[in-house]
Design a protein around this motif. Structure first.
Motif, PDB file in Angstrom:
ATOM      1  N   VAL A  77     -52.448  34.092 -43.153  1.00  0.00           N
ATOM      2  CA  VAL A  77     -51.568  35.028 -41.966  1.00  0.00           C
ATOM      3  C   VAL A  77     -51.349  36.304 -42.107  1.00  0.00           C
ATOM      4  O   VAL A  77     -51.067  37.154 -43.264  1.00  0.00           O
ATOM      5  CB  VAL A  77     -50.253  34.552 -41.840  1.00  0.00           C
ATOM      6  N   ALA A  78     -52.103  37.237 -41.333  1.00  0.00           N
ATOM      7  CA  ALA A  78     -52.077  38.626 -41.500  1.00  0.00           C
ATOM      8  C   ALA A  78     -50.701  38.994 -41.097  1.00  0.00           C
ATOM      9  O   ALA A  78     -50.071  38.618 -40.171  1.00  0.00           O
ATOM     10  CB  ALA A  78     -52.926  39.420 -40.454  1.00  0.00           C
ATOM     11  N   LEU A  79     -50.342  40.087 -41.826  1.00  0.00           N
ATOM     12  CA  LEU A  79     -48.767  40.704 -41.945  1.00  0.00           C
ATOM     13  C   LEU A  79     -48.793  42.143 -41.740  1.00  0.00           C
ATOM     14  O   LEU A  79     -49.678  42.609 -42.454  1.00  0.00           O
ATOM     15  CB  LEU A  79     -47.868  40.173 -42.918  1.00  0.00           C
ATOM     16  N   PRO A  80     -47.888  42.802 -40.936  1.00  0.00           N
ATOM     17  CA  PRO A  80     -47.924  44.208 -41.107  1.00  0.00           C
ATOM     18  C   PRO A  80     -47.643  44.668 -42.238  1.00  0.00           C
ATOM     19  O   PRO A  80     -46.611  44.134 -43.234  1.00  0.00           O
ATOM     20  CB  PRO A  80     -46.720  44.624 -39.956  1.00  0.00           C
ATOM     21  N   PRO A  81     -48.571  45.462 -42.959  1.00  0.00           N
ATOM     22  CA  PRO A  81     -48.060  45.983 -44.600  1.00  0.00           C
ATOM     23  C   PRO A  81     -46.857  46.617 -44.482  1.00  0.00           C
ATOM     24  O   PRO A  81     -46.214  46.670 -45.656  1.00  0.00           O
ATOM     25  CB  PRO A  81     -49.264  47.008 -44.665  1.00  0.00           C
ATOM     26  N   ASP A  82     -46.256  47.184 -43.567  1.00  0.00           N
ATOM     27  CA  ASP A  82     -44.870  47.928 -43.705  1.00  0.00           C
ATOM     28  C   ASP A  82     -43.563  46.977 -43.301  1.00  0.00           C
ATOM     29  O   ASP A  82     -42.477  47.439 -43.402  1.00  0.00           O
ATOM     30  CB  ASP A  82     -44.760  49.210 -42.830  1.00  0.00           C
ATOM     31  N   ALA A  83     -43.790  45.626 -43.221  1.00  0.00           N
ATOM     32  CA  ALA A  83     -42.889  44.929 -42.929  1.00  0.00           C
ATOM     33  C   ALA A  83     -42.400  44.173 -44.463  1.00  0.00           C
ATOM     34  O   ALA A  83     -42.926  43.795 -45.227  1.00  0.00           O
ATOM     35  CB  ALA A  83     -43.066  43.721 -42.212  1.00  0.00           C
ATOM     36  N   ARG A  84     -40.884  44.136 -44.416  1.00  0.00           N
ATOM     37  CA  ARG A  84     -40.456  43.195 -45.446  1.00  0.00           C
ATOM     38  C   ARG A  84     -40.235  41.649 -44.912  1.00  0.00           C
ATOM     39  O   ARG A  84     -39.812  41.843 -43.846  1.00  0.00           O
ATOM     40  CB  ARG A  84     -39.036  43.776 -45.749  1.00  0.00           C
ATOM     41  N   VAL A  85     -40.782  40.827 -45.722  1.00  0.00           N
ATOM     42  CA  VAL A  85     -41.188  39.491 -45.038  1.00  0.00           C
ATOM     43  C   VAL A  85     -40.534  38.241 -45.969  1.00  0.00           C
ATOM     44  O   VAL A  85     -40.684  38.588 -47.170  1.00  0.00           O
ATOM     45  CB  VAL A  85     -42.644  39.389 -44.762  1.00  0.00           C
TER      46      VAL A  85
END
Ligand code: FE2
Length: 291
Positions: free
Chosen positions: A195-203
């Motif tokens: 799953v691709a995730l926005p690099p600037d998000a805390r997840v």
């Protein structure tokens, strides 16, 4: 070149009484994990099977300074608020409520469920608002189950409901005030998905059925894996499993949390209590309260 986000922390949900006395599983805030900035809290309600007359909810209470996101997997939740909204959420529906400057609302099992009982399962997520938006006018987005976009992994074994953000190239229909992601993944035995995730998000990845291997780390039922830096995560499962992938772009602002109010300073929280007591957050119009 994509980089896999590692698991940096695993939080185990504690059990806690909420509202009129129902029990939730809470992976944060809990010991070792205060929040997942900009997310303040995740509660899993149930699954629980109520008998006739047993179902309980949260009677009238206020909020200011953040958003509450209710996602129902099973059962019926009836709500009403001081801005004049009322309705009933059923399986698969989402209510995204921006409390902003202040609302009073109630979240109760439907009258039918209170009378007859039944199975209840759902989530409530608290999404913080940035300082500049804590006093915006209340807003309410209700998304019927049938309108939530879904996608399936290339192996056909993982499906996702995209409540907020994007997954497998599919975008949510909900408008969020800051970048938020909220995916509900269902994994069949043998599933593997990147799953691709926005690099600037805390997840974080919260597992609520089965067990999911998150970037190589096995995460069990009732556990939340916090992810480190990178732009993808892998999810795989050997048994039927379910997980939420939740996160957002951190606000990096001071958090002053007092009961149902989340502001930036203690004084602002005291002001919220004073405003609520003075009736400035309104009251639920009696005529809109129904099943
Ligand atoms: Fe509430």
């Amino acid at each position: 070149m994509s980089s896999l986000r590692p698991v940096t922390h695993v939080s185990t949900a504690h059990r806690q009484k909420e509202g009129g006395g129902f029990i939730v599983r809470r992976p944060f805030p809990t010991q070792g994990l205060d929040h997942l900035d900009p997310l303040l809290m995740l509660d899993e309600l149930g699954p629980i099977v109520y008998g006739p007359g047993e179902a309980i909810g949260a009677p009238d209470h206020p909020h200011r300074g953040f958003e509450t996101v209710t996602y129902i997997l099973d059962g019926e939740s009836a709500h009403a608020d001081s801005a004049g909204h009322a309705g009933t959420l059923t399986a698969g529906d989402v209510q995204w409520m921006t409390a902003g400057a202040g609302v009073v609302h109630r979240e109760m099992p439907s009258l039918r469920m209170q009378r007859e009982g039944g199975r209840m399962h759902g989530f409530q997520l608290w999404v913080n608002l940035p300082r500049a938006e804590k006093r915006v006018a209340p807003r309410y987005q209700e998304i019927a189950s049938s309108t939530i976009p879904t996608a399936t992994s290339p192996d056909g074994l993982a499906t996702v409901r995209v409540i907020a953000g994007e997954a497998l190239g599919v975008s949510s229909v909900i408008a969020t005030r800051t970048p938020i992601l909220y995916h509900h993944w269902t994994l069949a035995p043998g599933a593997t998905v990147t799953v691709a995730l926005p690099p600037d998000a805390r997840v974080g990845v919260y597992v609520f059925e089965g067990a999911v291997t998150v970037s190589g780390v096995v995460v069990g039922d009732g556990q939340l894996a916090v992810l480190g830096d990178g732009d993808t995560v892998t999810l795989s499962a050997d048994v039927a499993s379910s997980a939420l992938v939740i996160g957002g772009k951190p606000l990096r602002e001071p958090i002053a949390w007092g009961g149902p109010f989340v502001m930036n300073t203690r004084e602002e929280v005291m002001q919220a209590y004073a405003d609520f007591r003075a009736g400035k957050m309104g009251a639920i119009p009696p005529e809109i309260v129904r099943a």
